[in-house]
Scaffold this motif. Structure first.
Motif, PDB file in Angstrom:
ATOM      1  N   GLY A  31       0.816  -1.198   0.000  1.00 43.69           N
ATOM      2  CA  GLY A  31       0.000   0.000   0.000  1.00 43.69           C
ATOM      3  C   GLY A  31       0.853   1.253   0.000  1.00 43.69           C
ATOM      4  N   ILE A  32       0.185   2.397   0.229  1.00 46.06           N
ATOM      5  CA  ILE A  32       0.848   3.703   0.310  1.00 46.06           C
ATOM      6  C   ILE A  32       0.743   4.180   1.751  1.00 46.06           C
ATOM      7  CG2 ILE A  32       0.843   6.089  -0.506  1.00 46.06           C
ATOM      8  CD1 ILE A  32      -0.464   5.070  -3.086  1.00 46.06           C
ATOM      9  N   TYR A  33       1.895   4.444   2.373  1.00 47.16           N
ATOM     10  CA  TYR A  33       1.947   4.840   3.780  1.00 47.16           C
ATOM     11  C   TYR A  33       2.592   6.220   3.887  1.00 47.16           C
ATOM     12  CZ  TYR A  33       0.912  -0.078   4.540  1.00 47.16           C
ATOM     13  OH  TYR A  33       0.313  -1.323   4.517  1.00 47.16           O
ATOM     14  N   ASN A  57       1.861  17.869   3.426  1.00 47.11           N
ATOM     15  CA  ASN A  57       0.865  18.271   2.432  1.00 47.11           C
ATOM     16  C   ASN A  57       0.872  17.306   1.253  1.00 47.11           C
ATOM     17  OD1 ASN A  57      -0.963  19.633   0.859  1.00 47.11           O
ATOM     18  ND2 ASN A  57       0.440  21.277   0.285  1.00 47.11           N
ATOM     19  N   CYS A  58      -0.181  16.517   1.153  1.00 41.93           N
ATOM     20  CA  CYS A  58      -0.320  15.593   0.024  1.00 41.93           C
ATOM     21  C   CYS A  58      -1.596  15.920  -0.737  1.00 41.93           C
ATOM     22  CB  CYS A  58      -0.345  14.144   0.506  1.00 41.93           C
ATOM     23  SG  CYS A  58       1.246  13.572   1.147  1.00 41.93           S
ATOM     24  N   ASN A  95      -3.356  -2.293   2.184  1.00 44.99           N
ATOM     25  CA  ASN A  95      -3.909  -1.014   2.630  1.00 44.99           C
ATOM     26  C   ASN A  95      -3.801  -0.022   1.488  1.00 44.99           C
ATOM     27  OD1 ASN A  95      -4.642  -1.151   5.597  1.00 44.99           O
ATOM     28  ND2 ASN A  95      -2.548  -1.955   5.669  1.00 44.99           N
ATOM     29  N   GLY A  96      -4.871   0.746   1.263  1.00 43.60           N
ATOM     30  CA  GLY A  96      -4.828   1.717   0.176  1.00 43.60           C
ATOM     31  C   GLY A  96      -3.920   2.877   0.522  1.00 43.60           C
ATOM     32  N   ILE A  97      -4.443   3.826   1.293  1.00 46.13           N
ATOM     33  CA  ILE A  97      -3.661   4.954   1.802  1.00 46.13           C
ATOM     34  C   ILE A  97      -3.791   4.952   3.310  1.00 46.13           C
ATOM     35  CG2 ILE A  97      -3.369   7.451   1.858  1.00 46.13           C
ATOM     36  CD1 ILE A  97      -4.596   7.589  -0.912  1.00 46.13           C
ATOM     37  N   SER A  98      -2.662   4.943   3.987  1.00 46.36           N
ATOM     38  CA  SER A  98      -2.633   5.017   5.449  1.00 46.36           C
ATOM     39  C   SER A  98      -1.754   6.200   5.840  1.00 46.36           C
ATOM     40  CB  SER A  98      -2.078   3.712   6.031  1.00 46.36           C
ATOM     41  OG  SER A  98      -2.067   3.767   7.438  1.00 46.36           O
ATOM     42  N   TYR A  99      -2.355   7.181   6.522  1.00 43.67           N
ATOM     43  CA  TYR A  99      -1.653   8.438   6.834  1.00 43.67           C
ATOM     44  C   TYR A  99      -1.761   8.690   8.334  1.00 43.67           C
ATOM     45  CZ  TYR A  99      -0.157  13.314   5.930  1.00 43.67           C
ATOM     46  OH  TYR A  99       0.521  14.522   5.905  1.00 43.67           O
ATOM     47  N   SER A 100      -0.624   8.661   9.010  1.00 45.75           N
ATOM     48  CA  SER A 100      -0.564   8.922  10.453  1.00 45.75           C
ATOM     49  C   SER A 100       0.145  10.245  10.692  1.00 45.75           C
ATOM     50  CB  SER A 100       0.184   7.793  11.177  1.00 45.75           C
ATOM     51  OG  SER A 100      -0.517   6.584  11.055  1.00 45.75           O
ATOM     52  N   GLY A 101      -0.608  11.243  11.172  1.00 44.47           N
ATOM     53  CA  GLY A 101      -0.039  12.561  11.421  1.00 44.47           C
ATOM     54  C   GLY A 101       0.457  12.731  12.840  1.00 44.47           C
ATOM     55  N   LEU A 111      -8.864   3.684   3.074  1.00 43.18           N
ATOM     56  CA  LEU A 111      -8.269   4.967   3.445  1.00 43.18           C
ATOM     57  C   LEU A 111      -8.339   5.089   4.954  1.00 43.18           C
ATOM     58  CD1 LEU A 111      -7.191   7.847   2.928  1.00 43.18           C
ATOM     59  CD2 LEU A 111      -9.565   8.575   2.546  1.00 43.18           C
ATOM     60  N   SER A 112      -7.186   5.275   5.585  1.00 40.33           N
ATOM     61  CA  SER A 112      -7.128   5.387   7.041  1.00 40.33           C
ATOM     62  C   SER A 112      -6.296   6.608   7.406  1.00 40.33           C
ATOM     63  CB  SER A 112      -6.509   4.125   7.652  1.00 40.33           C
ATOM     64  OG  SER A 112      -6.456   4.228   9.061  1.00 40.33           O
ATOM     65  N   ILE A 113      -6.889   7.511   8.203  1.00 42.78           N
ATOM     66  CA  ILE A 113      -6.169   8.720   8.619  1.00 42.78           C
ATOM     67  C   ILE A 113      -6.220   8.853  10.137  1.00 42.78           C
ATOM     68  CG2 ILE A 113      -6.548   9.932   6.431  1.00 42.78           C
ATOM     69  CD1 ILE A 113      -8.755  11.546   7.876  1.00 42.78           C
ATOM     70  N   THR A 114      -5.106   9.282  10.711  1.00 39.83           N
ATOM     71  CA  THR A 114      -5.005   9.574  12.136  1.00 39.83           C
ATOM     72  C   THR A 114      -4.298  10.911  12.304  1.00 39.83           C
ATOM     73  OG1 THR A 114      -4.822   7.203  12.629  1.00 39.83           O
ATOM     74  CG2 THR A 114      -4.177   8.731  14.371  1.00 39.83           C
TER      75      THR A 114
END
Length: 450
Positions: A232-234, A241-242, A254-260, A283-286
């Motif tokens: 996937g894309i992590y 900024n994406c 996983n498609g897109i997983s973004y942990s901020g 799509l998972s964002i934190t």
């Protein structure tokens, strides 16, 4: 006289038999034709510089006598194809027998030499069979594609074009402070378990005519809609900024997983995208601020969309659908678990699936869901009634063909003309480029049209 007639009949049968068979029992009939399991043996598009898959077909002798193939050979002397017959690798064969009412397997591979060309090129040949001084043939065809191979990390900003596909052999990362920009029409393929890690920034500049594609390097029809073929894309917290426009991401873990970081510095913008077929989350964002519209999220083993932490979310004109059939699914299609300080709004969207509850809300404060069609139990609808405004509950959206991932609306869909005009005017074109401002906008990523 009767005996004489009988002798004549027997003699005629012997003459007929000898005319088609010699003393060794071979069929020598000049009108005899072999049968083949295929007329054309086609390979899927194959990347140059790597070994090909092996394909096979059968040659049938449908007569009551054995036959001898005088020759089997490739028409092109410099053919890219390689044969295997009876366990022997060669380009030509002499005197191959096929017993009566039996068959012969032919195995074929392709040599894929690099030609340094952007466009895929067609490799054709004919496999010729000579029998009883007659020729028959099976066409062999393949599309060979040169690729740009990546197996090491990206240390500085780069721009990937749509001229030639990219192949990620193993997981790579984009360094902090660097930007990976990808032009319209680019195709990025991944080997098994390969992933793309973004520590810098990711910019996708696709278009309606030429969206950007992320998926598996397996092109066979058998793998067309199979999840889990790559990772996937992590995106990490060092990415601030994406911006992703006009893209498809499919068939991974996983498609897109973004942990901020939770410091309001991480943002993700998605426009006109498809994320489908993932064994875990789409799509998972934190701790990420998300602005998204005209997104299709479909068919995941866990959530299609998962929102956690300090994530402010704006999601409009999107379709979320889950009917995971590869195993037992316990997660809702949409989970909203951001904290009390977060503000989230979902409008003119569809959340549907084969579960009775396709939305899981862990914190209802500062959450608004307006003009949406939702699959939600009556108890959940009552408990979170303050969240919903002008929503439709538990009415089938009547998609065109979910089995083939066609989530356009049929003419009887309750989603038609039930959107809020404010959001339609804000995003006047749908995922296919169809205008949604001539009438009251529809719900979801696709505007209905005849």
């Amino acid at each position: 006289m009767r005996k004489s007639g009988l002798y004549i009949i027997v003699l005629l049968l012997i003459i007929i038999s000898v005319s088609c068979d010699n003393e060794d029992g071979y069929n020598l009939d000049s009108d005899f034709r072999l049968g083949f399991s295929v007329d054309t043996l086609s390979f899927d598009t194959l990347f140059t510089g790597f070994g090909s898959t092996t394909k096979q077909f059968k040659v049938y002798n449908q007569s009551s006598s054995k036959v001898k193939l005088s020759r089997i050979f490739l028409y092109n002397e410099n053919s890219p194809y390689r044969l295997n017959v009876n366990g022997i690798r060669n380009n030509s064969y002499l005197d191959i027998d096929i017993p009566a009412n039996d068959s012969l397997f032919i195995f074929v591979e392709v040599d894929l030499e690099i030609a340094d060309m952007d466009e895929a090129r067609k490799l054709e040949d004919i496999l010729v069979f000579e029998i009883n001084e007659k020729l028959q043939g099976v066409i062999l065809e393949t599309y060979a594609q040169d690729v740009i191979l990546y197996s090491s990390d990206i240390a500085s900003s780069q721009n990937w074009t749509g001229k030639r596909p990219y192949l990620i052999e193993k997981s790579i990362s984009v360094a902090k402070g660097s930007t990976l920009s990808i032009d319209e029409g680019a195709k990025i393929y991944f080997r098994k378990n390969a992933a793309l890690y973004i520590n810098g920034n990711l910019k996708l500049n696709g278009s309606y005519e030429k969206p950007i594609y992320f998926g598996s390097s397996r092109f066979e029809d058998l793998y067309k809609n199979v999840p889990g073929q790559w990772d996937g894309i992590y995106i990490s917290e060092s990415s601030v900024n994406c911006d992703l426009k006009h893209f498809t991401i499919e068939n991974g873990i996983n498609g897109i997983s973004y942990s901020g970081s939770g410091e309001s510095v991480n943002s993700l913008k998605l426009e006109y995208g498809i994320i489908k077929n993932f064994t875990q989350k789409g799509l998972s964002i934190t701790n990420v601020d998300l602005v998204a519209h005209d997104i299709l999220l479909a068919n995941c083993g866990e959530e299609c969309l998962n929102i956690e932490g300090e994530s402010d979310v704006e999601l409009y004109h999107s379709t979320i659908f889950n009917s995971w059939y590869y195993g037992i699914r316990t997660n809702s299609a949409l989970t909203i678990a951001n904290n009390e300080t977060s503000n989230s709004k979902i409008g003119n969207s569809i959340v549907w699936g084969n579960s009775s509850n396709e939305i899981s809300i862990l914190n209802a404060q500062a959450l608004k869901i307006e003009n949406c069609l939702l699959r939600l139990s009556s108890s959940e609808t009552t408990e979170y009634s303050s969240v919903f405004s002008d929503c439709i509950f538990n009415e089938d959206p009547l998609f065109t063909d979910v089995e083939n991932f066609n989530f356009t609306l049929t003419s009887e869909s309750p989603c038609i003309n039930n959107g809020q005009s404010e959001y339609g005017n804000l995003y006047p074109s749908d995922l296919l480029g169809v205008s949604r401002i001539s009438n009251t906008p529809d719900l979801g990523a696709y505007e209905f049209f005849e």
